[in-house]
Design an enzyme around this catalytic site. Structure first.
Site, PDB file in Angstrom:
ATOM      1  N   ASN A  66      40.120  28.384  97.975  1.00 21.50           N
ATOM      2  CA  ASN A  66      40.462  27.566  98.663  1.00 21.50           C
ATOM      3  C   ASN A  66      40.834  27.690  99.817  1.00 21.50           C
ATOM      4  OD1 ASN A  66      42.716  25.536  95.955  1.00 21.50           O
ATOM      5  ND2 ASN A  66      41.827  27.579  95.584  1.00 21.50           N
ATOM      6  N   HIS A  97      39.903  50.264 109.835  1.00 20.91           N
ATOM      7  CA  HIS A  97      39.757  51.388 110.733  1.00 20.91           C
ATOM      8  C   HIS A  97      39.608  52.266 110.008  1.00 20.91           C
ATOM      9  CE1 HIS A  97      38.580  49.174 114.698  1.00 20.91           C
ATOM     10  NE2 HIS A  97      39.261  48.173 113.906  1.00 20.91           N
ATOM     11  N   THR A 144      43.946  47.702  96.809  1.00 17.13           N
ATOM     12  CA  THR A 144      43.600  49.118  97.626  1.00 17.13           C
ATOM     13  C   THR A 144      42.520  49.461  96.681  1.00 17.13           C
ATOM     14  OG1 THR A 144      45.251  50.362  96.771  1.00 17.13           O
ATOM     15  CG2 THR A 144      45.946  49.058  99.074  1.00 17.13           C
ATOM     16  N   ARG A 159      49.348  46.391  91.492  1.00 12.95           N
ATOM     17  CA  ARG A 159      49.378  47.691  89.588  1.00 12.95           C
ATOM     18  C   ARG A 159      49.427  46.756  88.875  1.00 12.95           C
ATOM     19  NH1 ARG A 159      50.822  52.127  92.288  1.00 12.95           N
ATOM     20  NH2 ARG A 159      51.909  52.724  93.330  1.00 12.95           N
TER      21      ARG A 159
END
Length: 179
Positions: A66, A97, A144, A159
């Site tokens: 999109n 980084h 993550t 989560r």
């Protein structure tokens, strides 16, 4: 800077600054078939989506990306399966980084998004993540770590909040003309 990296930067600039604003899907898709590592059949890439280092981005068949998305393949690969839906303004990042590095060293890894995954509006997928088959990433989620197949995740950090049906058989067939 090498000739190859200069050419790559120019191709990214050309698409991201000009072609991605062209309101004709077939023109954007023609360019992406040349620019990306793989551009599967039946994809729909909407306006203002941006690709960094297209040679490291492979899209399967019938993906919908999109408007306003960012796929950052600057050093590592981004690969999608088939029938993947990526909502508006989502970001798929393969490079960042190391916050502990005294010299601000790069850190990154490949990102894989498997078949029939759905990434909602404004989600951010960080380097090294695999989104499993049929998984759902909620709007605004920051992913993550890997998301297991058919798992629904949301939040920051993302989560597990539920499970998706494993009985998926759809094929995306979205064809925008001017978006």
């Amino acid at each position: 800077m090498t000739l190859r990296s200069t050419l790559g930067a120019f191709l990214a600039f050309l698409y991201n600054s000009l072609i991605s604003y062209v309101p004709l899907r077939f023109i954007r898709h023609w360019y992406l078939k040349i620019y990306l590592a793989t551009f599967g059949a039946g994809n729909d890439i909407q306006m203002r989506s941006r690709f960094l280092n297209g040679r490291k981005i492979s899209l399967g068949d019938r993906n919908v990306i999109n408007f306003g998305c960012l796929l950052d393949g600057r050093r590592f690969f981004i690969t999608t399966g088939n029938d993947v839906s990526i909502g508006p303004e989502a970001s798929i990042l393969s490079l960042g980084h190391d916050p502990q590095s005294p010299t601000f060293d790069d850190r990154g890894a490949d990102v894989v998004i498997e078949d029939r995954a759905w990434i909602a509006y404004g989600a951010i997928i960080l380097p090294g993540v695999t989104i499993g088959e049929g998984a759902v990433v909620g709007a605004g989620a920051v992913v993550t770590q890997d998301v297991s197949p058919y798992t629904i995740v949301a939040g920051n950090p993302a989560r597990k909040i539920g499970e998706r049906s494993k009985n998926l058989s759809y094929e995306l067939n979205f064809r925008s003309l001017l978006t």
